[in-house]
Design an enzyme around this catalytic site. Structure first.
Site, PDB file in Angstrom:
ATOM      1  N   TYR A  52       0.987  -1.258  -0.049  1.00 35.20           N
ATOM      2  CA  TYR A  52       0.040   0.062   0.142  1.00 35.20           C
ATOM      3  C   TYR A  52       0.894   1.344   0.042  1.00 35.20           C
ATOM      4  O   TYR A  52       0.441   2.439  -0.397  1.00 35.20           O
ATOM      5  CB  TYR A  52      -0.976   0.035   1.400  1.00 35.20           C
ATOM      6  CG  TYR A  52      -1.917  -1.150   1.440  1.00 35.20           C
ATOM      7  CD1 TYR A  52      -2.065  -1.854   0.181  1.00 35.20           C
ATOM      8  CD2 TYR A  52      -2.713  -1.254   2.491  1.00 35.20           C
ATOM      9  CE1 TYR A  52      -2.978  -2.979   0.330  1.00 35.20           C
ATOM     10  CE2 TYR A  52      -3.606  -2.337   2.649  1.00 35.20           C
ATOM     11  CZ  TYR A  52      -4.035  -2.996   1.516  1.00 35.20           C
ATOM     12  OH  TYR A  52      -4.663  -4.272   1.797  1.00 35.20           O
ATOM     13  N   LEU A 190     -17.969  -4.006   1.446  1.00 33.14           N
ATOM     14  CA  LEU A 190     -18.846  -3.416   0.579  1.00 33.14           C
ATOM     15  C   LEU A 190     -18.912  -3.710  -0.895  1.00 33.14           C
ATOM     16  O   LEU A 190     -19.713  -2.874  -1.586  1.00 33.14           O
ATOM     17  CB  LEU A 190     -19.224  -1.976   1.035  1.00 33.14           C
ATOM     18  CG  LEU A 190     -19.123  -1.535   2.604  1.00 33.14           C
ATOM     19  CD1 LEU A 190     -19.054  -0.073   2.692  1.00 33.14           C
ATOM     20  CD2 LEU A 190     -20.275  -2.153   3.228  1.00 33.14           C
ATOM     21  N   ILE A 228     -13.044  -4.715   7.370  1.00 32.53           N
ATOM     22  CA  ILE A 228     -12.021  -3.974   7.366  1.00 32.53           C
ATOM     23  C   ILE A 228     -12.560  -2.803   6.312  1.00 32.53           C
ATOM     24  O   ILE A 228     -11.616  -2.703   5.519  1.00 32.53           O
ATOM     25  CB  ILE A 228     -10.620  -4.095   7.283  1.00 32.53           C
ATOM     26  CG1 ILE A 228     -10.491  -5.156   6.021  1.00 32.53           C
ATOM     27  CG2 ILE A 228     -10.155  -4.867   8.806  1.00 32.53           C
ATOM     28  CD1 ILE A 228      -8.871  -5.536   5.954  1.00 32.53           C
ATOM     29  N   LYS A 230     -12.663   0.410   4.038  1.00 32.45           N
ATOM     30  CA  LYS A 230     -11.856   1.577   3.866  1.00 32.45           C
ATOM     31  C   LYS A 230     -12.655   2.719   3.172  1.00 32.45           C
ATOM     32  O   LYS A 230     -13.722   2.500   2.565  1.00 32.45           O
ATOM     33  CB  LYS A 230     -10.667   1.097   2.890  1.00 32.45           C
ATOM     34  CG  LYS A 230      -9.616   2.204   2.343  1.00 32.45           C
ATOM     35  CD  LYS A 230     -10.051   3.040   1.475  1.00 32.45           C
ATOM     36  CE  LYS A 230     -10.221   2.334   0.106  1.00 32.45           C
ATOM     37  NZ  LYS A 230     -10.551   3.231  -1.259  1.00 32.45           N
ATOM     38  N   ARG A 236     -17.967   9.080   6.211  1.00 37.45           N
ATOM     39  CA  ARG A 236     -18.041   7.678   6.052  1.00 37.45           C
ATOM     40  C   ARG A 236     -17.530   6.864   7.176  1.00 37.45           C
ATOM     41  O   ARG A 236     -18.168   5.776   7.259  1.00 37.45           O
ATOM     42  CB  ARG A 236     -17.713   7.500   4.589  1.00 37.45           C
ATOM     43  CG  ARG A 236     -18.027   5.965   4.208  1.00 37.45           C
ATOM     44  CD  ARG A 236     -19.472   5.662   4.261  1.00 37.45           C
ATOM     45  NE  ARG A 236     -20.294   6.397   3.276  1.00 37.45           N
ATOM     46  CZ  ARG A 236     -20.388   6.438   1.882  1.00 37.45           C
ATOM     47  NH1 ARG A 236     -19.969   5.351   1.490  1.00 37.45           N
ATOM     48  NH2 ARG A 236     -21.273   7.214   1.288  1.00 37.45           N
ATOM     49  N   ASN A 240     -19.524   4.123   8.910  1.00 35.51           N
ATOM     50  CA  ASN A 240     -19.278   2.539   8.987  1.00 35.51           C
ATOM     51  C   ASN A 240     -19.179   2.232  10.569  1.00 35.51           C
ATOM     52  O   ASN A 240     -19.289   0.881  10.711  1.00 35.51           O
ATOM     53  CB  ASN A 240     -18.249   2.586   8.398  1.00 35.51           C
ATOM     54  CG  ASN A 240     -18.263   2.638   6.819  1.00 35.51           C
ATOM     55  OD1 ASN A 240     -19.219   2.552   6.367  1.00 35.51           O
ATOM     56  ND2 ASN A 240     -17.274   2.660   6.025  1.00 35.51           N
TER      57      ASN A 240
END
Length: 278
Positions: A52, A190, A228, A230, A236, A240
């Site tokens: 990442y 999601l 998890i 993101k 948001r 979440n």
């Protein structure tokens, strides 16, 4: 409890918060800002990876939040170019340095046919023995390969992080997790937003006065699976996290499971391996 009142899974003595904050695609100041904000919101599980390219910023975000080290759970991952013993141990050392603290969990990001799995698993165990991580695990391993990896590992592989959402069934992986006394962690829970327009999910969300995203995360957590999500949006991230004040019925969980069509948002599995049929 260090993680407050959040639900957790306990594997081999390691308590892992079920709702984590993912950092894939978060770069630079966005990664630092969102990790710090996530911890201020109440998240106590942060997930990152070498590939990442944000471990340093994740570490800075953690520092900004001022949370005691024992009060949050930190995961990072070994990239596929670092699966030999020396490369794995080198990356584990450098990841800990970039993060500013030893991760709680070190995962193998994707399986590769070379080097031999035995060498990689032995190196992963050595990283744990050297104190470069508290626990070890896998990411994106089909169930048979998960079993092989655990057979080769002296230490418990405490999770297998895989894509999971209502559009994708992972029954074989769930069965393997139960058989091994391990856990599953859902990335892309999601389906990059694709699940949010499903009529069944929208209907259930309206019943509870929640968003489709909140209902989907609750659906995963109630199955005993870690999620998890993101986001680069602070609003948001707060949304979440607001999933602990309601519960889905067994019927609602089953209805959402019928949405499974085999849809995947990302598949980088080496051709040497195959996903489970379901």
């Amino acid at each position: 409890m260090a993680y407050g009142t959040q639900p957790t899974v306990n594997i081999d003595g390691f308590e892992i918060p079920q709702l984590g904050f993912g950092t894939w695609q978060l770069k630079g100041n966005d990664a630092r800002r969102m990790v710090g904000e996530a911890l201020r919101i109440g998240y106590r599980h942060i997930d990152t990876a070498f590939i990442y390219d944000n471990e340093s910023e994740v570490g800075q975000g953690i520092k900004d939040a001022g949370i005691a080290r024992d009060d949050f759970f930190l995961t990072t991952k070994i990239w596929v170019t670092n699966l030999t013993r020396d490369a794995l141990l080198k990356q584990a050392e450098e990841s800990a340095e970039r993060l500013g603290s030893t991760p709680d969990l070190l995962l193998l990001h994707w399986p590769k046919p070379q080097p031999e799995l035995a060498e990689t698993i032995a190196a992963l165990n050595e990283a744990k023995q050297r104190g470069l991580t508290r626990a070890i695990g896998l990411s994106n391993y089909p169930s048979a390969l998960w079993q092989k990896a655990q057979d080769l590992s002296a230490a418990k592989l405490v999770t297998n992080q895989v894509e999971y959402h209502p559009l994708l069934s992972i029954n074989a992986l769930k069965a393997k997790a139960s058989e091994l006394g391990s856990s599953l962690t859902a990335w892309s829970p999601l389906a990059r937003g694709k699940v949010l327009d499903e009529p069944v999910v929208v209907e259930i969300a309206e019943k509870y006065g929640k968003t489709p995203g909140q209902v989907t995360l609750r659906w995963i957590i109630q199955q005993g699976i870690i999620a998890i999500p993101k986001t680069a949006s602070e609003a948001r991230a707060r949304e979440n996290f607001d999933v602990f004040d309601f519960a889905l019925t067994d019927d609602e969980i089953a209805r959402m499971a019928t949405l499974a069509s085999g849809y995947r948002v990302g598949d980088h599995l080496d051709p040497a391996f195959r996903w489970d049929a379901a």
